[in-house]
Write a protein that holds these residues in place. Structure first.
Motif, PDB file in Angstrom:
ATOM      1  N   GLN A  72      16.337  -7.579  32.450  1.00 48.24           N
ATOM      2  CA  GLN A  72      17.324  -7.845  33.493  1.00 48.24           C
ATOM      3  C   GLN A  72      18.720  -8.043  32.905  1.00 48.24           C
ATOM      4  O   GLN A  72      19.700  -7.526  33.433  1.00 48.24           O
ATOM      5  N   ASP A  73      18.835  -8.772  31.809  1.00 47.59           N
ATOM      6  CA  ASP A  73      20.136  -8.981  31.164  1.00 47.59           C
ATOM      7  C   ASP A  73      20.737  -7.670  30.692  1.00 47.59           C
ATOM      8  O   ASP A  73      21.941  -7.452  30.807  1.00 47.59           O
ATOM      9  N   CYS A  74      19.907  -6.809  30.140  1.00 47.97           N
ATOM     10  CA  CYS A  74      20.393  -5.510  29.663  1.00 47.97           C
ATOM     11  C   CYS A  74      20.933  -4.686  30.832  1.00 47.97           C
ATOM     12  O   CYS A  74      21.994  -4.082  30.730  1.00 47.97           O
ATOM     13  N   LEU A  75      20.209  -4.684  31.947  1.00 49.40           N
ATOM     14  CA  LEU A  75      20.685  -3.954  33.129  1.00 49.40           C
ATOM     15  C   LEU A  75      21.956  -4.581  33.686  1.00 49.40           C
ATOM     16  O   LEU A  75      22.849  -3.867  34.147  1.00 49.40           O
ATOM     17  N   ASP A  76      22.052  -5.900  33.631  1.00 45.46           N
ATOM     18  CA  ASP A  76      23.241  -6.589  34.148  1.00 45.46           C
ATOM     19  C   ASP A  76      24.490  -6.293  33.333  1.00 45.46           C
ATOM     20  O   ASP A  76      25.605  -6.425  33.836  1.00 45.46           O
ATOM     21  N   THR A  77      24.338  -5.904  32.067  1.00 40.43           N
ATOM     22  CA  THR A  77      25.503  -5.588  31.240  1.00 40.43           C
ATOM     23  C   THR A  77      26.046  -4.192  31.500  1.00 40.43           C
ATOM     24  O   THR A  77      27.059  -3.821  30.938  1.00 40.43           O
ATOM     25  N   GLY A  78      25.346  -3.416  32.337  1.00 41.43           N
ATOM     26  CA  GLY A  78      25.864  -2.101  32.697  1.00 41.43           C
ATOM     27  C   GLY A  78      25.092  -0.929  32.145  1.00 41.43           C
ATOM     28  O   GLY A  78      25.480   0.219  32.349  1.00 41.43           O
ATOM     29  N   VAL A  79      24.006  -1.172  31.444  1.00 41.62           N
ATOM     30  CA  VAL A  79      23.179  -0.071  30.959  1.00 41.62           C
ATOM     31  C   VAL A  79      22.523   0.573  32.180  1.00 41.62           C
ATOM     32  O   VAL A  79      21.910  -0.121  32.995  1.00 41.62           O
ATOM     33  N   PRO A  80      22.655   1.883  32.359  1.00 44.07           N
ATOM     34  CA  PRO A  80      22.131   2.519  33.577  1.00 44.07           C
ATOM     35  C   PRO A  80      20.611   2.453  33.710  1.00 44.07           C
ATOM     36  O   PRO A  80      20.093   2.251  34.801  1.00 44.07           O
ATOM     37  N   ASN A  81      19.889   2.639  32.614  1.00 41.10           N
ATOM     38  CA  ASN A  81      18.431   2.522  32.659  1.00 41.10           C
ATOM     39  C   ASN A  81      17.900   2.193  31.274  1.00 41.10           C
ATOM     40  O   ASN A  81      18.568   2.399  30.275  1.00 41.10           O
ATOM     41  N   ILE A  82      16.676   1.669  31.252  1.00 41.65           N
ATOM     42  CA  ILE A  82      16.052   1.204  30.018  1.00 41.65           C
ATOM     43  C   ILE A  82      14.647   1.772  29.952  1.00 41.65           C
ATOM     44  O   ILE A  82      13.948   1.815  30.962  1.00 41.65           O
ATOM     45  N   GLN A  83      14.245   2.187  28.779  1.00 40.20           N
ATOM     46  CA  GLN A  83      12.865   2.586  28.565  1.00 40.20           C
ATOM     47  C   GLN A  83      12.079   1.334  28.207  1.00 40.20           C
ATOM     48  O   GLN A  83      12.411   0.640  27.250  1.00 40.20           O
ATOM     49  N   VAL A  84      11.039   1.018  28.975  1.00 45.15           N
ATOM     50  CA  VAL A  84      10.254  -0.192  28.772  1.00 45.15           C
ATOM     51  C   VAL A  84       8.803   0.193  28.516  1.00 45.15           C
ATOM     52  O   VAL A  84       8.222   0.982  29.258  1.00 45.15           O
ATOM     53  N   LEU A  85       8.228  -0.361  27.464  1.00 42.18           N
ATOM     54  CA  LEU A  85       6.823  -0.155  27.141  1.00 42.18           C
ATOM     55  C   LEU A  85       6.103  -1.489  27.268  1.00 42.18           C
ATOM     56  O   LEU A  85       6.432  -2.446  26.576  1.00 42.18           O
ATOM     57  N   ARG A  86       5.151  -1.537  28.168  1.00 46.61           N
ATOM     58  CA  ARG A  86       4.360  -2.749  28.386  1.00 46.61           C
ATOM     59  C   ARG A  86       3.222  -2.779  27.382  1.00 46.61           C
ATOM     60  O   ARG A  86       2.495  -1.805  27.218  1.00 46.61           O
ATOM     61  N   ILE A  87       3.048  -3.923  26.712  1.00 48.20           N
ATOM     62  CA  ILE A  87       2.006  -4.000  25.687  1.00 48.20           C
ATOM     63  C   ILE A  87       0.837  -4.885  26.094  1.00 48.20           C
ATOM     64  O   ILE A  87      -0.071  -5.087  25.318  1.00 48.20           O
ATOM     65  N   GLY A  88       0.826  -5.431  27.293  1.00 49.46           N
ATOM     66  CA  GLY A  88      -0.302  -6.227  27.721  1.00 49.46           C
ATOM     67  C   GLY A  88       0.097  -7.234  28.760  1.00 49.46           C
ATOM     68  O   GLY A  88       1.222  -7.227  29.255  1.00 49.46           O
ATOM     69  N   PRO A  89      -0.817  -8.149  29.100  1.00 47.43           N
ATOM     70  CA  PRO A  89      -0.499  -9.158  30.112  1.00 47.43           C
ATOM     71  C   PRO A  89       0.523 -10.161  29.591  1.00 47.43           C
ATOM     72  O   PRO A  89       0.695 -10.313  28.388  1.00 47.43           O
ATOM     73  N   THR A  90       1.176 -10.834  30.510  1.00 48.57           N
ATOM     74  CA  THR A  90       2.144 -11.857  30.107  1.00 48.57           C
ATOM     75  C   THR A  90       1.414 -13.049  29.520  1.00 48.57           C
ATOM     76  O   THR A  90       0.229 -13.267  29.764  1.00 48.57           O
ATOM     77  N   LEU A  91       2.101 -13.838  28.756  1.00 50.76           N
ATOM     78  CA  LEU A  91       1.493 -14.995  28.095  1.00 50.76           C
ATOM     79  C   LEU A  91       1.077 -16.069  29.087  1.00 50.76           C
ATOM     80  O   LEU A  91       0.137 -16.802  28.859  1.00 50.76           O
ATOM     81  N   ASN A  92       1.766 -16.171  30.220  1.00 51.27           N
ATOM     82  CA  ASN A  92       1.437 -17.209  31.193  1.00 51.27           C
ATOM     83  C   ASN A  92       0.592 -16.674  32.345  1.00 51.27           C
ATOM     84  O   ASN A  92       0.436 -17.332  33.350  1.00 51.27           O
ATOM     85  N   SER A  93       0.021 -15.492  32.233  1.00 53.12           N
ATOM     86  CA  SER A  93      -0.851 -14.953  33.268  1.00 53.12           C
ATOM     87  C   SER A  93      -2.304 -15.120  32.855  1.00 53.12           C
ATOM     88  O   SER A  93      -2.617 -15.432  31.711  1.00 53.12           O
ATOM     89  N   GLU A  94      -3.195 -14.886  33.791  1.00 52.35           N
ATOM     90  CA  GLU A  94      -4.618 -15.003  33.528  1.00 52.35           C
ATOM     91  C   GLU A  94      -5.047 -13.898  32.558  1.00 52.35           C
ATOM     92  O   GLU A  94      -4.572 -12.766  32.651  1.00 52.35           O
ATOM     93  N   PRO A  95      -5.952 -14.173  31.619  1.00 54.81           N
ATOM     94  CA  PRO A  95      -6.417 -13.128  30.705  1.00 54.81           C
ATOM     95  C   PRO A  95      -7.206 -12.076  31.457  1.00 54.81           C
ATOM     96  O   PRO A  95      -7.877 -12.372  32.454  1.00 54.81           O
ATOM     97  N   GLU A  96      -7.087 -10.846  31.011  1.00 53.87           N
ATOM     98  CA  GLU A  96      -7.818  -9.753  31.647  1.00 53.87           C
ATOM     99  C   GLU A  96      -9.282  -9.875  31.289  1.00 53.87           C
ATOM    100  O   GLU A  96      -9.647 -10.186  30.142  1.00 53.87           O
ATOM    101  N   PRO A  97     -10.180  -9.651  32.269  1.00 50.84           N
ATOM    102  CA  PRO A  97     -11.608  -9.795  31.989  1.00 50.84           C
ATOM    103  C   PRO A  97     -12.090  -8.712  31.026  1.00 50.84           C
ATOM    104  O   PRO A  97     -11.642  -7.567  31.079  1.00 50.84           O
ATOM    105  N   ALA A  98     -13.031  -9.106  30.149  1.00 48.73           N
ATOM    106  CA  ALA A  98     -13.606  -8.154  29.213  1.00 48.73           C
ATOM    107  C   ALA A  98     -14.678  -7.348  29.919  1.00 48.73           C
ATOM    108  O   ALA A  98     -15.388  -7.841  30.769  1.00 48.73           O
ATOM    109  N   GLU A  99     -14.784  -6.091  29.578  1.00 47.79           N
ATOM    110  CA  GLU A  99     -15.778  -5.225  30.229  1.00 47.79           C
ATOM    111  C   GLU A  99     -17.065  -5.190  29.454  1.00 47.79           C
ATOM    112  O   GLU A  99     -17.193  -5.356  28.331  1.00 47.79           O
TER     113      GLU A  99
END
Length: 99
Positions: A72-99
């Motif tokens: 959000q800060d990067c977008l607020d500084t005027g960068v038109p778009n950002i490439q974002v790579l998600r690497i997993g769940p957030t630290l404060n979210s529930e862990p994903e169940p194991a299969e």
């Protein structure tokens, strides 16, 4: 000393003067960025293009997540778009169940 702008065949030294660029303001800025982080949702197989119009829809809204805040800060500084790579769940979210 003779000073002329047209030397022709004469021997001499050409001078174009000194241009002081030490105080020049540049209009260049950050035009692209890549951020790798943990988000509520989004693709994990390839980067997503995030801009002001789709940040909440693509990443989920997490005002306390430092990775989300960085995007959000990067977008607020005027960068038109950002490439974002998600690497997993957030630290404060529930862990994903194991299969």
């Amino acid at each position: 000393m003779n000073t002329t702008k047209i030397l022709g065949e004469a021997v001499g030294i050409q001078s174009q003067g000194v241009v002081d660029k030490t105080e020049a303001q540049t209009s260049e800025g950050l035009t692209s960025a890549v951020i790798v982080g943990r988000f509520l949702r989004g693709r994990t197989d390839k980067p997503m293009t995030i801009h002001q119009g789709n940040i909440r829809g693509q990443l989920g809204y997490e005002p306390n997540n430092l990775d989300y805040i960085a995007v959000q800060d990067c977008l607020d500084t005027g960068v038109p778009n950002i490439q974002v790579l998600r690497i997993g769940p957030t630290l404060n979210s529930e862990p994903e169940p194991a299969e």
